[in-house]
Design a protein around this motif. Structure first.
Motif, mmCIF file in Angstrom:
data_model
loop_
_atom_site.group_PDB
_atom_site.id
_atom_site.type_symbol
_atom_site.label_atom_id
_atom_site.label_comp_id
_atom_site.label_asym_id
_atom_site.label_seq_id
_atom_site.Cartn_x
_atom_site.Cartn_y
_atom_site.Cartn_z
ATOM 1 N N PRO A 6 0.927 -1.744 -0.106
ATOM 2 C CA PRO A 6 0.186 -0.166 0.109
ATOM 3 C C PRO A 6 0.882 0.903 0.088
ATOM 4 O O PRO A 6 2.459 1.423 0.378
ATOM 5 N N SER A 7 0.744 2.221 -0.624
ATOM 6 C CA SER A 7 1.362 2.969 -0.864
ATOM 7 C C SER A 7 0.593 4.288 0.046
ATOM 8 O O SER A 7 1.723 5.349 0.987
ATOM 9 N N SER A 8 -0.622 4.138 0.326
ATOM 10 C CA SER A 8 -1.536 5.584 1.444
ATOM 11 C C SER A 8 -1.803 4.461 2.767
ATOM 12 O O SER A 8 -2.529 3.296 2.833
ATOM 13 N N LEU A 9 -2.285 5.250 3.848
ATOM 14 C CA LEU A 9 -3.593 4.379 4.736
ATOM 15 C C LEU A 9 -4.507 3.906 3.998
ATOM 16 O O LEU A 9 -5.524 2.994 4.746
ATOM 17 N N ALA A 10 -5.028 5.000 2.759
ATOM 18 C CA ALA A 10 -5.976 4.304 2.773
ATOM 19 C C ALA A 10 -6.802 3.284 1.644
ATOM 20 O O ALA A 10 -7.415 2.357 0.864
ATOM 21 N N ALA A 11 -4.948 3.155 0.932
ATOM 22 C CA ALA A 11 -4.883 1.340 -0.452
ATOM 23 C C ALA A 11 -4.988 0.388 1.179
ATOM 24 O O ALA A 11 -4.763 -0.813 0.044
ATOM 25 N N ALA A 12 -4.516 -0.219 2.374
ATOM 26 C CA ALA A 12 -3.701 -0.894 3.042
ATOM 27 C C ALA A 12 -5.161 -1.945 3.030
ATOM 28 O O ALA A 12 -6.561 -0.809 3.468
ATOM 29 N N PRO A 13 -4.995 -2.592 3.702
ATOM 30 C CA PRO A 13 -5.601 -3.624 3.585
ATOM 31 C C PRO A 13 -5.945 -4.104 5.379
ATOM 32 O O PRO A 13 -5.380 -3.501 6.367
ATOM 33 N N ALA A 14 -7.052 -3.981 5.568
ATOM 34 C CA ALA A 14 -7.610 -4.356 7.669
ATOM 35 C C ALA A 14 -6.135 -5.008 7.742
ATOM 36 O O ALA A 14 -6.244 -6.848 7.638
ATOM 37 N N ARG A 51 -10.781 -1.645 10.743
ATOM 38 C CA ARG A 51 -12.095 -1.452 9.241
ATOM 39 C C ARG A 51 -12.063 -0.275 8.355
ATOM 40 O O ARG A 51 -11.535 0.179 8.750
ATOM 41 N N ARG A 52 -12.661 -0.302 7.548
ATOM 42 C CA ARG A 52 -12.992 0.213 6.364
ATOM 43 C C ARG A 52 -14.984 -0.317 5.991
ATOM 44 O O ARG A 52 -14.821 -1.271 6.042
ATOM 45 N N GLY A 53 -15.654 0.586 5.873
ATOM 46 C CA GLY A 53 -16.569 0.913 5.161
ATOM 47 C C GLY A 53 -16.957 -0.433 4.398
ATOM 48 O O GLY A 53 -15.868 -0.931 3.555
ATOM 49 N N ALA A 54 -17.840 -0.167 3.976
ATOM 50 C CA ALA A 54 -18.517 -1.109 2.442
ATOM 51 C C ALA A 54 -17.810 -1.515 1.329
ATOM 52 O O ALA A 54 -17.540 -2.075 0.485
ATOM 53 N N ASN A 59 -15.655 4.992 4.858
ATOM 54 C CA ASN A 59 -14.783 5.868 6.043
ATOM 55 C C ASN A 59 -13.584 4.705 6.633
ATOM 56 O O ASN A 59 -14.508 3.245 6.172
ATOM 57 N N LEU A 60 -13.016 4.846 7.322
ATOM 58 C CA LEU A 60 -11.582 3.653 7.792
ATOM 59 C C LEU A 60 -11.407 3.996 9.426
ATOM 60 O O LEU A 60 -11.398 5.149 9.876
ATOM 61 N N VAL A 61 -11.659 2.731 10.283
ATOM 62 C CA VAL A 61 -11.162 2.502 11.472
ATOM 63 C C VAL A 61 -9.858 2.910 11.937
ATOM 64 O O VAL A 61 -9.837 1.617 10.951
ATOM 65 N N THR A 68 -7.751 5.729 18.463
ATOM 66 C CA THR A 68 -8.666 4.097 17.800
ATOM 67 C C THR A 68 -9.277 5.698 17.256
ATOM 68 O O THR A 68 -10.126 6.668 17.991
ATOM 69 N N PHE A 69 -9.240 5.918 15.641
ATOM 70 C CA PHE A 69 -10.110 7.197 14.887
ATOM 71 C C PHE A 69 -10.222 6.698 13.741
ATOM 72 O O PHE A 69 -10.108 5.688 12.956
ATOM 73 N N ALA A 70 -11.281 6.484 13.216
ATOM 74 C CA ALA A 70 -12.465 7.219 12.061
ATOM 75 C C ALA A 70 -11.920 8.175 10.812
ATOM 76 O O ALA A 70 -12.203 9.716 11.462
ATOM 77 N N LEU A 71 -11.063 8.039 10.329
ATOM 78 C CA LEU A 71 -11.416 8.580 9.407
ATOM 79 C C LEU A 71 -11.451 8.580 7.593
ATOM 80 O O LEU A 71 -12.431 7.257 7.711
ATOM 81 N N ARG A 72 -12.151 9.983 7.666
ATOM 82 C CA ARG A 72 -12.094 9.651 5.676
ATOM 83 C C ARG A 72 -11.601 8.796 4.606
ATOM 84 O O ARG A 72 -10.239 9.515 4.792
ATOM 85 N N HIS A 73 -11.564 8.113 3.591
ATOM 86 C CA HIS A 73 -10.736 8.193 2.090
ATOM 87 C C HIS A 73 -10.104 9.254 2.122
ATOM 88 O O HIS A 73 -8.936 8.775 2.026
ATOM 89 N N ALA A 74 -10.415 10.533 2.129
ATOM 90 C CA ALA A 74 -9.874 11.457 1.568
ATOM 91 C C ALA A 74 -8.032 11.540 2.310
ATOM 92 O O ALA A 74 -7.496 12.047 2.305
#
Length: 87
Positions: A6-14, A51-54, A59-61, A68-74
């Motif tokens: 993964p290059s960013s946290l948004a692309a990382a697997p849970a 966790r990640r949204g559907a 959103n990602l946890v 622990t935080f919830a972040l938007r994908h962006a």
């Protein structure tokens, strides 16, 4: 064959153990970089997607350090990560 890194946290697997390598911000929201840093997303910190949204753009946890935080994908896309070599 191994999965691409993964290059960013948004692309990382849970569940994958990662390290923050860099935090940046989009041009339209330059304050995101300091906000994410204030939350603890700093180079060298341990981070993991819990966790990640559907869909993969929701959103990602995430856990950074002991928080622990919830972040938007962006927002998660602003956090560059590398796999942790230990722990």
């Amino acid at each position: 064959m191994s999965e691409p890194l993964p290059s960013s946290l948004a692309a990382a697997p849970a569940g994958q153990a990662l390290t923050v390598s860099q935090v940046s911000a989009p041009a339209h929201s330059p304050e995101w970089a300091s906000w994410l840093s204030d939350l603890g997303f700093l180079p060298g910190e341990a981070v993991r997607v819990l966790r990640r949204g559907a869909d993969h753009t929701g959103n990602l946890v995430v856990r950074v350090g002991q928080s622990t935080f919830a972040l938007r994908h962006a927002e998660a896309d602003c956090i560059a990560v590398t796999p942790r070599t230990h722990g």
